[in-house]
Design a protein around this motif. Structure first.
Motif, short mmCIF file in Angstrom:
data_model
loop_
_atom_site.label_atom_id
_atom_site.label_comp_id
_atom_site.label_asym_id
_atom_site.label_seq_id
_atom_site.Cartn_x
_atom_site.Cartn_y
_atom_site.Cartn_z
N VAL A 26 1.05 -1.41 -0.01
CA VAL A 26 -0.15 -0.19 -0.06
C VAL A 26 0.81 1.49 0.32
N ASP A 40 -5.80 0.35 -0.25
CA ASP A 40 -6.74 0.26 1.61
C ASP A 40 -6.53 -0.95 0.75
N ILE A 41 -6.59 -1.61 2.33
CA ILE A 41 -7.20 -3.08 2.61
C ILE A 41 -7.69 -2.67 3.85
N PHE A 42 -8.90 -3.62 3.00
CA PHE A 42 -10.36 -3.76 4.63
C PHE A 42 -10.12 -4.91 4.94
N GLN A 43 -10.50 -5.71 6.68
CA GLN A 43 -10.50 -6.42 7.28
C GLN A 43 -12.33 -6.96 7.55
N ASP A 44 -12.66 -7.78 6.83
CA ASP A 44 -14.42 -8.23 7.08
C ASP A 44 -14.36 -8.59 8.84
N LEU A 45 -15.67 -7.69 8.99
CA LEU A 45 -15.85 -7.91 10.80
C LEU A 45 -16.19 -9.05 11.62
N MET B 1 -15.68 3.94 10.46
CA MET B 1 -16.66 3.85 9.54
C MET B 1 -16.52 2.68 8.40
N LYS B 3 -17.34 0.04 5.50
CA LYS B 3 -17.12 -0.50 4.12
C LYS B 3 -18.48 -1.32 4.16
N VAL B 5 -19.69 -4.47 0.73
CA VAL B 5 -19.37 -5.21 -0.88
C VAL B 5 -20.00 -6.46 -0.61
N ILE B 54 -20.71 -1.51 -4.17
CA ILE B 54 -19.76 -0.74 -2.70
C ILE B 54 -20.18 0.71 -1.77
N ILE B 89 -21.80 -10.47 0.03
CA ILE B 89 -22.50 -9.93 1.15
C ILE B 89 -20.72 -9.63 2.47
N ASN B 90 -20.30 -8.93 2.62
CA ASN B 90 -19.01 -8.21 2.97
C ASN B 90 -18.98 -7.14 3.73
N CYS B 91 -18.80 -7.05 5.36
CA CYS B 91 -18.81 -6.28 6.20
C CYS B 91 -17.49 -5.44 6.31
N TYR B 92 -17.08 -4.75 5.87
CA TYR B 92 -14.96 -4.60 6.07
C TYR B 92 -15.20 -3.19 7.29
N LYS B 93 -14.21 -3.21 8.08
CA LYS B 93 -13.98 -2.22 8.64
C LYS B 93 -12.10 -1.85 7.63
N LYS B 94 -11.93 -0.65 7.76
CA LYS B 94 -10.57 0.20 7.06
C LYS B 94 -9.22 -1.14 7.94
N VAL B 95 -8.19 -1.29 7.53
CA VAL B 95 -7.18 -1.79 8.36
C VAL B 95 -5.53 -1.34 8.02
N VAL B 96 -5.32 -1.09 6.60
CA VAL B 96 -4.18 -0.02 6.31
C VAL B 96 -5.08 0.75 5.36
#
Lengths: 96, 96
Positions: A26, A40-45, B1, B3, B5, B54, B89-96
Motif C-alpha cells: 500500500v 486500501d485494505i479492509f478486514q471483514d468484521l 466507517m 465498508k 461490498v 459498494i 456480502i462483506n462488511c469491512y473495517k479499514k485496516v491499512v
C-alpha cells in the motif's frame, strides 16, 4: 475510473504476515503509482481472515502499470502464498 | 466507517430490471439515510451480470437503520429475486 475489489482469504496463522507485507505494498503504491485514486485494505468484521484490497484507478493504463511495477511483482506472489484459497478479483466500472 | 461490498450475480435476462430497481434504491438511500457516506453500484468489466453495491457508512447504527428502512425492505427482496445465486456480502473495517 476503475474500481478493483480483490478479496483474499488468508490462512488463519498468516494474517499478521499478510498485513505486514500488504502494508508495504500500500505504501509503495501510494508513493509510486500515478493514477492511483485510492488503495486500501479492509478486514471483514466477522471473518478476520478475509482481507480485501479495494482500489480506485483513474484508468486501465494506470492499473496495468501498477501490476507491472517492481513493488507489485515482488509482493503479490508472496501475499498469494499466504492464502487459504485463490483470491477473488473483480474490476468494475461505476453504473449507478 | 464501515465498508460494505455486496456482490450480486444477476440472471442474464434480468440485468436491466435489476439496474432499474437498484437505481431507485440508490436514490432513496442518498436522499433518506443519514450516515451514508457513499452508496453506489458497479458492474464487472468482464462479467456484466456481476453487479456490486459498494457502500460506506459512518457506523453500524447508520447501516442498521438503512437495512430497516422502508425503501430497503421493499426493494431488497425484489432485487434478490433477480439473482442467479445468493449474493456475497462483506462488511469491512479499514485496516491499512
Amino acid at each position: 475510473m476503475i474500481k478493483v475489489v480483490a478479496k483474499q482469504t488468508v490462512k488463519q496463522d498468516k494474517i499478521n504476515s499478510f498485513l505486514a507485507s500488504a502494508k508495504k505494498l500500500v505504501e509503495e503504491t501510494h508513493q509510486k503509482d500515478s493514477g492511483c485514486i485510492s488503495y486500501d485494505i479492509f478486514q471483514d468484521l466477522q471473518h478476520a481472515e478475509v482481507l480485501t484490497f479495494i482500489e480506485e484507478w483513474e484508468n486501465q493504463d494506470a492499473l496495468d502499470k501498477h501490476m507491472a511495477s517492481k513493488h507489485f511483482k515482488e509482493l503479490f506472489p508472496y501475499l498469494n502464498g499466504l492464502l487459504e484459497k485463490p483470491g477473488e478479483i473483480n474490476c468494475y466500472k461505476k453504473v449507478v
